[in-house]
Write a protein that holds these residues in place. Structure first.
Motif, PDB file in Angstrom:
ATOM      1  N   LEU A  14       0.953  -1.057   0.240  1.00  0.00           N
ATOM      2  CA  LEU A  14      -0.053  -0.069  -0.037  1.00  0.00           C
ATOM      3  C   LEU A  14       0.942   1.221   0.000  1.00  0.00           C
ATOM      4  N   PHE A  15       1.884   1.177   0.835  1.00  0.00           N
ATOM      5  CA  PHE A  15       2.917   2.269   1.062  1.00  0.00           C
ATOM      6  C   PHE A  15       3.484   2.821  -0.251  1.00  0.00           C
ATOM      7  N   GLN A  16       3.928   1.682  -1.087  1.00  0.00           N
ATOM      8  CA  GLN A  16       4.691   1.665  -2.401  1.00  0.00           C
ATOM      9  C   GLN A  16       3.395   2.363  -3.199  1.00  0.00           C
ATOM     10  N   ALA A  17       2.423   1.896  -3.491  1.00  0.00           N
ATOM     11  CA  ALA A  17       1.445   2.270  -4.411  1.00  0.00           C
ATOM     12  C   ALA A  17       1.068   3.549  -4.156  1.00  0.00           C
ATOM     13  N   ILE A  18       0.490   4.080  -3.080  1.00  0.00           N
ATOM     14  CA  ILE A  18       0.287   5.246  -3.091  1.00  0.00           C
ATOM     15  C   ILE A  18       1.196   6.453  -2.917  1.00  0.00           C
ATOM     16  N   ASN A  19       2.550   6.153  -2.469  1.00  0.00           N
ATOM     17  CA  ASN A  19       3.340   7.005  -2.523  1.00  0.00           C
ATOM     18  C   ASN A  19       3.861   7.239  -3.878  1.00  0.00           C
ATOM     19  N   THR A  20       3.910   6.085  -4.594  1.00  0.00           N
ATOM     20  CA  THR A  20       4.168   6.178  -6.110  1.00  0.00           C
ATOM     21  C   THR A  20       3.162   7.383  -6.742  1.00  0.00           C
ATOM     22  N   THR A  21       1.833   7.106  -6.482  1.00  0.00           N
ATOM     23  CA  THR A  21       0.760   8.002  -7.197  1.00  0.00           C
ATOM     24  C   THR A  21       1.009   9.325  -6.491  1.00  0.00           C
ATOM     25  N   ALA A  22       1.482   9.507  -5.307  1.00  0.00           N
ATOM     26  CA  ALA A  22       1.249  10.746  -4.678  1.00  0.00           C
ATOM     27  C   ALA A  22       2.533  11.515  -5.320  1.00  0.00           C
ATOM     28  N   ALA A  23       3.568  10.927  -5.529  1.00  0.00           N
ATOM     29  CA  ALA A  23       4.554  11.519  -6.282  1.00  0.00           C
ATOM     30  C   ALA A  23       4.702  11.994  -7.595  1.00  0.00           C
ATOM     31  N   ARG A  24       3.859  11.168  -8.377  1.00  0.00           N
ATOM     32  CA  ARG A  24       3.472  11.477  -9.809  1.00  0.00           C
ATOM     33  C   ARG A  24       2.539  12.590  -9.823  1.00  0.00           C
ATOM     34  N   ASN A  25       1.714  12.916  -8.797  1.00  0.00           N
ATOM     35  CA  ASN A  25       0.728  13.936  -8.914  1.00  0.00           C
ATOM     36  C   ASN A  25       0.927  14.997  -7.885  1.00  0.00           C
ATOM     37  N   SER A  65      -2.847  21.804   0.962  1.00  0.00           N
ATOM     38  CA  SER A  65      -2.771  21.476  -0.459  1.00  0.00           C
ATOM     39  C   SER A  65      -2.030  20.016  -0.492  1.00  0.00           C
ATOM     40  N   LEU A  66      -1.343  19.608   0.539  1.00  0.00           N
ATOM     41  CA  LEU A  66      -0.760  18.419   0.358  1.00  0.00           C
ATOM     42  C   LEU A  66      -1.636  17.470   0.982  1.00  0.00           C
ATOM     43  N   VAL A  67      -2.155  17.882   2.098  1.00  0.00           N
ATOM     44  CA  VAL A  67      -3.354  16.913   2.776  1.00  0.00           C
ATOM     45  C   VAL A  67      -4.312  16.606   1.696  1.00  0.00           C
ATOM     46  N   LYS A  68      -4.751  17.583   1.032  1.00  0.00           N
ATOM     47  CA  LYS A  68      -5.820  17.223  -0.070  1.00  0.00           C
ATOM     48  C   LYS A  68      -5.276  16.418  -1.086  1.00  0.00           C
ATOM     49  N   ALA A  69      -4.115  16.553  -1.425  1.00  0.00           N
ATOM     50  CA  ALA A  69      -3.596  15.702  -2.655  1.00  0.00           C
ATOM     51  C   ALA A  69      -3.403  14.338  -2.178  1.00  0.00           C
ATOM     52  N   ALA A  70      -3.003  14.106  -0.754  1.00  0.00           N
ATOM     53  CA  ALA A  70      -2.621  12.877  -0.166  1.00  0.00           C
ATOM     54  C   ALA A  70      -4.076  11.953  -0.304  1.00  0.00           C
ATOM     55  N   VAL A  71      -5.243  12.569   0.026  1.00  0.00           N
ATOM     56  CA  VAL A  71      -6.578  11.975   0.254  1.00  0.00           C
ATOM     57  C   VAL A  71      -6.842  11.443  -1.257  1.00  0.00           C
ATOM     58  N   LYS A  72      -6.637  12.233  -2.250  1.00  0.00           N
ATOM     59  CA  LYS A  72      -6.946  12.225  -3.784  1.00  0.00           C
ATOM     60  C   LYS A  72      -5.694  11.045  -4.313  1.00  0.00           C
ATOM     61  N   ALA A  73      -4.549  10.926  -3.822  1.00  0.00           N
ATOM     62  CA  ALA A  73      -3.605   9.901  -4.071  1.00  0.00           C
ATOM     63  C   ALA A  73      -4.214   8.703  -3.840  1.00  0.00           C
ATOM     64  N   VAL A  74      -4.805   8.526  -2.580  1.00  0.00           N
ATOM     65  CA  VAL A  74      -5.275   7.398  -2.081  1.00  0.00           C
ATOM     66  C   VAL A  74      -6.368   6.834  -2.908  1.00  0.00           C
ATOM     67  N   GLN A  75      -7.310   7.624  -3.428  1.00  0.00           N
ATOM     68  CA  GLN A  75      -8.423   7.302  -4.114  1.00  0.00           C
ATOM     69  C   GLN A  75      -7.946   7.142  -5.463  1.00  0.00           C
ATOM     70  N   ARG A  76      -6.970   7.695  -6.144  1.00  0.00           N
ATOM     71  CA  ARG A  76      -6.310   7.259  -7.396  1.00  0.00           C
ATOM     72  C   ARG A  76      -5.626   5.638  -7.497  1.00  0.00           C
ATOM     73  N   ALA A  77      -5.061   5.574  -6.184  1.00  0.00           N
ATOM     74  CA  ALA A  77      -4.223   4.286  -6.225  1.00  0.00           C
ATOM     75  C   ALA A  77      -5.286   3.129  -6.154  1.00  0.00           C
ATOM     76  N   ALA A  78      -6.488   3.468  -5.667  1.00  0.00           N
ATOM     77  CA  ALA A  78      -7.483   2.057  -5.280  1.00  0.00           C
ATOM     78  C   ALA A  78      -7.895   1.777  -6.646  1.00  0.00           C
ATOM     79  N   PRO A  79      -8.374   0.731  -6.823  1.00  0.00           N
ATOM     80  CA  PRO A  79      -8.415  -0.320  -5.875  1.00  0.00           C
ATOM     81  C   PRO A  79      -7.121  -1.067  -5.627  1.00  0.00           C
ATOM     82  N   PHE A  80      -7.041  -1.687  -4.459  1.00  0.00           N
ATOM     83  CA  PHE A  80      -5.620  -2.292  -3.992  1.00  0.00           C
ATOM     84  C   PHE A  80      -5.842  -3.638  -4.309  1.00  0.00           C
TER      85      PHE A  80
END
Length: 103
Positions: A14-25, A65-80
């Motif tokens: 989960l950490f890998q998938a979400i942080n990869t998505t967060a970094a890209r966005n 802005s990063l807190v908002k982006a983090a929630v979006k990154a989780v939603q984007r990385a889903a489903p797991f």
């Protein structure tokens, strides 16, 4: 119950998938303003890997802005990935740190 190893492995993926998505966005304005920070979140995930809920545990370690982006990154990385038999068939919660760091 599930083995600590199985939980740790799933949490790591989960950490890998979400942080990869967060970094890209990474939000452009946050990049321009050199904003970095960490957003700890708690995810509720069902056995199929669907995201049921995401909760920000602490919004004081990063700009809003990063807190908002983090929630979006989780939603984007889903489903797991679906849970293997070793994680059982119920829903589970995982705590993940989303790290915004300018590389």
């Amino acid at each position: 119950g599930p083995s600590p190893e199985a939980l740790k492995a799933y949490g790591g993926s989960l950490f890998q998938a979400i942080n990869t998505t967060a970094a890209r966005n990474y939000p452009a304005r946050a990049l321009q303003r050199n904003r970095q920070g960490t957003v700890p979140v708690r995810l509720t995930i069902d056995a199929e890997g669907a995201l049921l809920a995401v909760e920000v545990l602490d919004d004081s370690q990063a700009h809003s802005s990063l807190v908002k982006a983090a929630v979006k990154a989780v939603q984007r990385a889903a489903p797991f990935p679906a849970f293997g038999t070793d994680l059982g068939s119920g829903q589970r919660q995982f705590d993940v740190r989303i790290v915004y760091k300018i590389r």
